[in-house]
Scaffold this active site. Structure first.
Site, PDB file in Angstrom:
ATOM      1  N   ASP A 199       0.761  -1.424  -0.159  1.00  0.00           N
ATOM      2  CA  ASP A 199      -0.027   0.064   0.066  1.00  0.00           C
ATOM      3  C   ASP A 199       0.982   1.171   0.107  1.00  0.00           C
ATOM      4  OD1 ASP A 199       0.937  -0.468   2.453  1.00  0.00           O
ATOM      5  OD2 ASP A 199      -0.920  -0.729   3.303  1.00  0.00           O
ATOM      6  N   ASN A 256      -7.222  -2.521  14.510  1.00  0.00           N
ATOM      7  CA  ASN A 256      -8.830  -2.868  13.960  1.00  0.00           C
ATOM      8  C   ASN A 256      -8.945  -3.951  13.250  1.00  0.00           C
ATOM      9  OD1 ASN A 256      -7.822  -1.793  11.727  1.00  0.00           O
ATOM     10  ND2 ASN A 256      -9.553  -0.127  11.631  1.00  0.00           N
ATOM     11  N   HIS A 272      -7.045  -4.601  10.336  1.00  0.00           N
ATOM     12  CA  HIS A 272      -6.962  -4.218   8.786  1.00  0.00           C
ATOM     13  C   HIS A 272      -5.617  -5.026   8.447  1.00  0.00           C
ATOM     14  CE1 HIS A 272      -4.873  -0.354   9.929  1.00  0.00           C
ATOM     15  NE2 HIS A 272      -3.924  -1.076   8.924  1.00  0.00           N
ATOM     16  N   GLU A 275      -9.640  -1.591   5.250  1.00  0.00           N
ATOM     17  CA  GLU A 275     -10.166  -1.647   6.857  1.00  0.00           C
ATOM     18  C   GLU A 275     -11.630  -2.399   6.642  1.00  0.00           C
ATOM     19  OE1 GLU A 275      -8.818   0.491   8.568  1.00  0.00           O
ATOM     20  OE2 GLU A 275      -8.299   2.192   8.018  1.00  0.00           O
TER      21      GLU A 275
HETATM   22  C1  GLP Z   1      -0.455   0.426   8.482  1.00  0.00           C
HETATM   23  C2  GLP Z   1       0.033  -0.652   7.241  1.00  0.00           C
HETATM   24  C3  GLP Z   1      -0.424  -1.887   7.380  1.00  0.00           C
HETATM   25  C4  GLP Z   1       0.340  -2.320   8.851  1.00  0.00           C
HETATM   26  C5  GLP Z   1      -0.188  -1.545  10.023  1.00  0.00           C
HETATM   27  C6  GLP Z   1       0.242  -1.993  11.152  1.00  0.00           C
HETATM   28  O1  GLP Z   1      -1.859   0.620   8.546  1.00  0.00           O
HETATM   29  N1  GLP Z   1      -0.922   0.035   6.256  1.00  0.00           N
HETATM   30  O2  GLP Z   1       0.148  -2.673   6.449  1.00  0.00           O
HETATM   31  O3  GLP Z   1       0.268  -3.758   9.200  1.00  0.00           O
HETATM   32  O4  GLP Z   1      -0.071  -0.324   9.822  1.00  0.00           O
HETATM   33  O5  GLP Z   1       1.322  -1.166  11.399  1.00  0.00           O
HETATM   34  P1  GLP Z   1       2.256  -1.362  12.665  1.00  0.00           P
HETATM   35  O6  GLP Z   1       3.083  -2.468  12.357  1.00  0.00           O
HETATM   36  O7  GLP Z   1       3.234  -0.137  12.476  1.00  0.00           O
HETATM   37  O8  GLP Z   1       1.618  -1.740  13.965  1.00  0.00           O
END
Ligand code: GLP
Length: 241
Positions: A67, A135, A137, A142
């Protein structure tokens, strides 16, 4: 889903390297699906170290990222393109021309989504790495995202904007929209590796592993994948053990 619970973040990152490295050693021209966020940073540091010390090579590897924030240029220091270059690509011997991510500045966003989905059609991931949002995702899919979705533009939820604001100067700077690989694009991967650490992920991990398979918890779709492994620390696993 295979679940591997380890003590802490370092053990999770070490196990993740083992799994990722096995794919690259077996298939030097593998397609690696990569992720951003703080969770995979330890894995990426391990990949860099292992490449330098043991010569594991990424020269023939191709990558696809999940993404990108809509509106951020690839040189913006909060763009995921920049994140990947600075946290992984510049430390290993991958050819940057073989790395792929959505273009956050694309003028025609629909066209960019279509381009990326068709690119993915030709680049089935040998392994897709995932983190998980608090949440539930995955990538930026989402809650409520259709299971058959392909690359699309999303309106980020308030909880994701809040979670991710820690990396920006102020919450107003967090883009409100993002490009993301869809759930269908993710599920096409031959193998999926999900990483999760910390108590803040415990509810999401429960929903992913033990909850009902529902579009309200995007990560629950992973229960339907034939080769998905979750590596998580004890804190993230507290509700599934
Ligand atoms: C973002 C990314 C996800 C990732 C998530 C969790 O939203 N788009 O790909 O898994 O954050 O992030 P973190 O690893 O910093 O908790």
């Amino acid at each position: 889903m295979k679940v591997i619970v380890v003590k802490d973040y370092d053990a999770m990152s070490a196990k993740a390297l083992e799994i990722m490295k096995a794919v690259v050693v077996e298939k030097p021209n593998a397609v690696l699906g990569l992720a951003t966020g703080s969770t995979p940073l330890g894995l990426y540091a391990n990949m860099i170290k292992d490449c330098k010390e043991n010569g594991t090579s990424y020269k023939k590897v191709r990558t696809v990222n999940l993404d990108e924030y809509a509106g951020l240029d690839k040189n913006h220091n909060q763009s995921y393109a920049y994140f990947m270059r600075t946290n992984l690509f510049e430390g290993i011997d991958v050819d940057l021309a073989n790395t792929n991510i959505e273009d956050g500045t694309a003028k025609d966003r629909e066209k960019e989504c279509e381009r990326y989905s068709r690119l993915l059609d030709d680049m089935q991931q040998d392994i897709q790495l995932l983190g998980i949002g608090s949440n539930g995702h995955i990538a930026f899919n989402e809650p409520g995202t259709a299971f058959d979705s392909e690359t699309h533009i999303v309106d980020l939820t308030e909880s994701t904007i809040k979670d991710n604001s820690r990396l920006f100067e102020k919450i107003e700077d967090v883009p409100r929209q993002a490009f993301t690989m869809g759930l269908k694009n993710i599920m096409r991967a031959k193998k999926i590796l999900v990483l999760a650490n910390g108590a803040g992920k415990a509810n999401a991990v429960y929903g992913m592993v033990k909850g009902r398979v529902t579009e309200s918890v995007p990560a629950s779709i992973l229960q339907l994948h034939p080769d998905c492994t979750l590596v998580c620390d004890e804190a993230a696993a507290s509700k599934i053990v």
